[in-house]
Design a protein around this motif. Sequence first.
Motif, PDB file in Angstrom:
ATOM      1  N   TRP A 250      15.554  -3.129  -1.444  1.00  0.00           N
ATOM      2  CA  TRP A 250      14.198  -3.368  -1.354  1.00  0.00           C
ATOM      3  C   TRP A 250      13.464  -2.350  -0.822  1.00  0.00           C
ATOM      4  O   TRP A 250      12.208  -2.071  -1.517  1.00  0.00           O
ATOM      5  CB  TRP A 250      13.715  -4.834  -0.920  1.00  0.00           C
ATOM      6  N   VAL A 251      14.005  -1.734   0.009  1.00  0.00           N
ATOM      7  CA  VAL A 251      13.321  -0.522   0.526  1.00  0.00           C
ATOM      8  C   VAL A 251      13.380   0.738  -0.488  1.00  0.00           C
ATOM      9  O   VAL A 251      12.290   1.427  -0.771  1.00  0.00           O
ATOM     10  CB  VAL A 251      13.924  -0.108   2.015  1.00  0.00           C
ATOM     11  N   ASN A 252      14.488   0.566  -1.241  1.00  0.00           N
ATOM     12  CA  ASN A 252      14.491   1.515  -2.074  1.00  0.00           C
ATOM     13  C   ASN A 252      13.806   1.493  -3.627  1.00  0.00           C
ATOM     14  O   ASN A 252      12.938   2.380  -3.879  1.00  0.00           O
ATOM     15  CB  ASN A 252      16.134   1.557  -2.908  1.00  0.00           C
ATOM     16  N   ILE A 253      13.579  -0.120  -3.657  1.00  0.00           N
ATOM     17  CA  ILE A 253      12.384  -0.236  -5.034  1.00  0.00           C
ATOM     18  C   ILE A 253      11.003   0.138  -4.283  1.00  0.00           C
ATOM     19  O   ILE A 253      10.196   0.639  -5.209  1.00  0.00           O
ATOM     20  CB  ILE A 253      12.650  -1.886  -5.051  1.00  0.00           C
ATOM     21  N   ALA A 254      10.684  -0.202  -3.118  1.00  0.00           N
ATOM     22  CA  ALA A 254       9.449   0.296  -2.491  1.00  0.00           C
ATOM     23  C   ALA A 254       9.331   1.684  -2.798  1.00  0.00           C
ATOM     24  O   ALA A 254       8.026   2.390  -3.234  1.00  0.00           O
ATOM     25  CB  ALA A 254       9.317  -0.252  -1.214  1.00  0.00           C
ATOM     26  N   MET A 255      10.332   2.560  -2.361  1.00  0.00           N
ATOM     27  CA  MET A 255       9.887   3.931  -2.602  1.00  0.00           C
ATOM     28  C   MET A 255       9.856   4.476  -3.908  1.00  0.00           C
ATOM     29  O   MET A 255       8.939   5.267  -4.267  1.00  0.00           O
ATOM     30  CB  MET A 255      11.468   4.717  -1.880  1.00  0.00           C
ATOM     31  N   GLY A 256      10.599   3.738  -4.891  1.00  0.00           N
ATOM     32  CA  GLY A 256      10.428   4.005  -6.359  1.00  0.00           C
ATOM     33  C   GLY A 256       8.923   3.599  -6.818  1.00  0.00           C
ATOM     34  O   GLY A 256       8.422   4.573  -7.342  1.00  0.00           O
ATOM     35  N   TYR A 257       8.417   2.609  -6.361  1.00  0.00           N
ATOM     36  CA  TYR A 257       7.124   2.254  -6.586  1.00  0.00           C
ATOM     37  C   TYR A 257       6.176   3.149  -6.204  1.00  0.00           C
ATOM     38  O   TYR A 257       5.024   3.679  -6.607  1.00  0.00           O
ATOM     39  CB  TYR A 257       6.773   0.631  -5.858  1.00  0.00           C
ATOM     40  N   HIS A 258       6.176   3.727  -4.725  1.00  0.00           N
ATOM     41  CA  HIS A 258       5.598   4.715  -4.011  1.00  0.00           C
ATOM     42  C   HIS A 258       5.255   5.733  -5.103  1.00  0.00           C
ATOM     43  O   HIS A 258       4.166   6.508  -5.487  1.00  0.00           O
ATOM     44  CB  HIS A 258       6.116   4.921  -2.896  1.00  0.00           C
ATOM     45  N   TYR A 259       6.670   6.492  -5.500  1.00  0.00           N
ATOM     46  CA  TYR A 259       6.408   7.798  -6.207  1.00  0.00           C
ATOM     47  C   TYR A 259       6.070   7.464  -7.674  1.00  0.00           C
ATOM     48  O   TYR A 259       5.324   8.438  -8.335  1.00  0.00           O
ATOM     49  CB  TYR A 259       8.028   8.226  -6.440  1.00  0.00           C
ATOM     50  N   SER A 260       5.927   6.330  -7.945  1.00  0.00           N
ATOM     51  CA  SER A 260       5.271   6.027  -9.483  1.00  0.00           C
ATOM     52  C   SER A 260       3.990   5.666  -9.394  1.00  0.00           C
ATOM     53  O   SER A 260       3.189   5.068 -10.227  1.00  0.00           O
ATOM     54  CB  SER A 260       5.969   4.758 -10.142  1.00  0.00           C
ATOM     55  N   LYS A 261       3.564   5.964  -8.087  1.00  0.00           N
ATOM     56  CA  LYS A 261       1.984   5.507  -7.624  1.00  0.00           C
ATOM     57  C   LYS A 261       1.515   4.189  -7.839  1.00  0.00           C
ATOM     58  O   LYS A 261       0.557   3.622  -8.629  1.00  0.00           O
ATOM     59  CB  LYS A 261       1.076   6.478  -8.395  1.00  0.00           C
ATOM     60  N   ARG A 262       2.512   3.121  -7.533  1.00  0.00           N
ATOM     61  CA  ARG A 262       2.164   1.606  -7.737  1.00  0.00           C
ATOM     62  C   ARG A 262       2.138   1.148  -6.285  1.00  0.00           C
ATOM     63  O   ARG A 262       3.066   0.457  -5.770  1.00  0.00           O
ATOM     64  CB  ARG A 262       3.057   1.009  -8.786  1.00  0.00           C
ATOM     65  N   PRO A 263       1.066   1.185  -5.546  1.00  0.00           N
ATOM     66  CA  PRO A 263       0.898   0.953  -4.233  1.00  0.00           C
ATOM     67  C   PRO A 263       1.009  -0.602  -3.862  1.00  0.00           C
ATOM     68  O   PRO A 263       1.694  -0.960  -2.916  1.00  0.00           O
ATOM     69  CB  PRO A 263      -0.284   1.419  -3.604  1.00  0.00           C
ATOM     70  N   ASP A 264       0.603  -1.580  -4.760  1.00  0.00           N
ATOM     71  CA  ASP A 264       0.477  -2.798  -4.642  1.00  0.00           C
ATOM     72  C   ASP A 264       2.164  -3.365  -4.712  1.00  0.00           C
ATOM     73  O   ASP A 264       2.599  -4.153  -3.954  1.00  0.00           O
ATOM     74  CB  ASP A 264      -0.188  -3.494  -5.681  1.00  0.00           C
TER      75      ASP A 264
ATOM     76  N   ALA B 238      15.120   5.020 -12.299  1.00  0.00           N
ATOM     77  CA  ALA B 238      15.375   4.530 -11.040  1.00  0.00           C
ATOM     78  C   ALA B 238      15.023   3.251 -10.490  1.00  0.00           C
ATOM     79  O   ALA B 238      16.064   2.455 -10.043  1.00  0.00           O
ATOM     80  CB  ALA B 238      14.903   5.606  -9.715  1.00  0.00           C
ATOM     81  N   LEU B 239      13.924   2.903 -10.986  1.00  0.00           N
ATOM     82  CA  LEU B 239      13.413   1.746 -10.686  1.00  0.00           C
ATOM     83  C   LEU B 239      14.096   0.607 -11.248  1.00  0.00           C
ATOM     84  O   LEU B 239      14.693  -0.674 -11.049  1.00  0.00           O
ATOM     85  CB  LEU B 239      12.132   0.990 -10.884  1.00  0.00           C
TER      86      LEU B 239
END
Length: 693
Positions: A569-583, A551-552
């Motif tokens: 960019w909001v979608n990218i942020a969601m992908g990083y959240h689910y991937s446990k990459r908060p930074d 997805a990312l």
Amino acid sequence: MHGPGDGLDRQAVSKTGLILAAIIWAAHLLPFALPETRVWGFDHLLFLPSGYTVIFIVLGAAALTIMAWPPARRFADRLFGSAADAILVDRPSYIRWAAVAAGSLVVFWFARLPLSLLGDGYSVVHNISAKIPVVIKWSEMGAVSIVHFVSTLLPYSGLERGEYAYAIVSVVSGALTVFVFLAIAFELGRDGRSRLFAFCLLLFSGWTLLFFGYTENYPVLWPVVAAYTYFSIRYLRGKTNLILPLIFLIAAVVLHLQAVFLLPSLILLLISRGKGKTWYRRFRKTLWTAAVVVLIGGVAIFYMAYQRSIAFRSFFVPPFDGRPLTPDYFLFSPGHLLDIINEITLLIPLWPLAFAIGRREWREVFGDIALRFLLLICLGGVVLLLALEPKLGMARDWDLFALAGLGPMIILIMALLSSERWRPLFPGLALLALGLSFPFWTVNMSRPTTIAYYESLLRLDNRQSRPGMIVLRDYYYDIGDSTRGDVIDREIYEKFPSIRMARAANELSSAGDYGKAMIMADSVYHSNPYSSEGYNLRGLVLMRSRQYDQALADFRISASLAEYDYRTWVNIAMGYHYSKRPDEMMKALRQAQKLNPQEPVVLEALAMAFMSTRKYDSGQVYGRYLLEQDSTAYAGYLTIGVGYYVAGDLIRARQNLTRYIGLAPEGQDRRHAIEILDRIEQGTPAVPQRSNP
């Protein structure tokens, strides 16, 4: 001294010029017989009231009469000479030129366009007008910065501020360009009449529309590029130094990256005089070897970038086969070549006269080093016209390519000025150029004709018309005509299957049917692989099916194709959240916030992201911002309620969470809110863990 055959030659050339002029004039009436033909460069009379056609016919007939009938030619020549003596005398008269430029500024301002639909006009005016920070693209940083600065000085708000800012920059740029055109005309001509003729041809062109309050980032580039051209010609003729051309070239590139098409001409400037010429003669073989190596390396780098990056590839017309959205449009396709002819006709209305200029005239022109310089500008312009992708269709993107016509126009002027054979035709040709250009100006000077012409362009590029239809829909909504806006909105939905497929993919993925959802998403992607829409949709389906890395990958491609779209960019942020990459998640959300800080989608994502990372105070802040923008955005009550719960304010926590539960649909977030309410009743301090941003 004239030979005995010169009179016959003059008569023959004059007759050829007259016949060609008549053909050019008559061709502009051809669209009446073929109204649906792809002749957008000269079909503007179709969309104007019949009175304008009468004016066009009168101007054309007058111009041809002046050229063909000696008494009329003598009378016009006297008027032409008087006008020339007034502004283009034997020595440069900067005060008179400034007066002409000031007069043109008044004309441009009071005749400015009521509506700018061509190019990206409607989106760029919204960019300057909105309350959000202005997006300044790196490729046009200087131009947008100037317009933005002007907008900060104006006592207006909303769309009015953007419209006035662009109008001021456009009109002032036009006045400065008129001044530089006078200087160029003075440099090209040998006397007042030839200089006035040169000035008329420079002014009576489609590009002059850019100065009638045109809403785009290109007008401000014109006086700078014209000044570069002027001082370069003077430098090549030994009348100035190299500093001024360099200053204006650097300024042009800073204003808009499009100006890099001028760089080949800089090479000639560097080696034509002074130390550069000496070094070139001394190290000619070495320099040519280095140039070939650089050229080969550049081609190799370009090829690798073209093959590897779809975002880079999207900027260029495909060489052999069209894209899925426009399969019959590629480098040397009939449609693309016809578009180029239309563009040239719009910019250089008298261009067919080049075929009537004799070898003797062309040989004389080729003896001027300035012509070699102009040919290099033309080379850059040809690359611009042939290679650059007109993403809106060239008819709507005409302004992007307008500068490509400046070099050829000056060459045509130099050729026409090179012989006395054309001199008797100067007044008539100048009047004809005015007559050929004014329909394009006037069709854009009233709202009804502007919209009619714009709709015809959408029909010509039907498969690319979705962005244009969205602009027209938004225009009607902005002026309060929701009825027409709704009609166009329905037309968009019915006309483009990808919209319906995207909606179906979202519904299917939300229901957990990821296989069918991906089939729909792939169909949207294959319909236009050069649009961010398909990648975004595929990324959402993959993310919902917990394939986060894939997805990312799709979201990143989407961002490369639409880097100024906050939703990506909001979608990218969601992908990083689910991937446990908060930074990385917060970096993506900050990018979305830069692009649109007051958008509820962005504010909700920030509020939920802060809550998911246990920064409850920040989650409360953005929850309040969210409710200020949209009182129905129930996620704001959740983040505020959780913040109060963590802070120990159970009364306000209960109030906000109760509001959230009453508004939110059934789902994981709502169940968490109910758990918190239960804990409040039980006096349990722990906050349930969340999985969604």
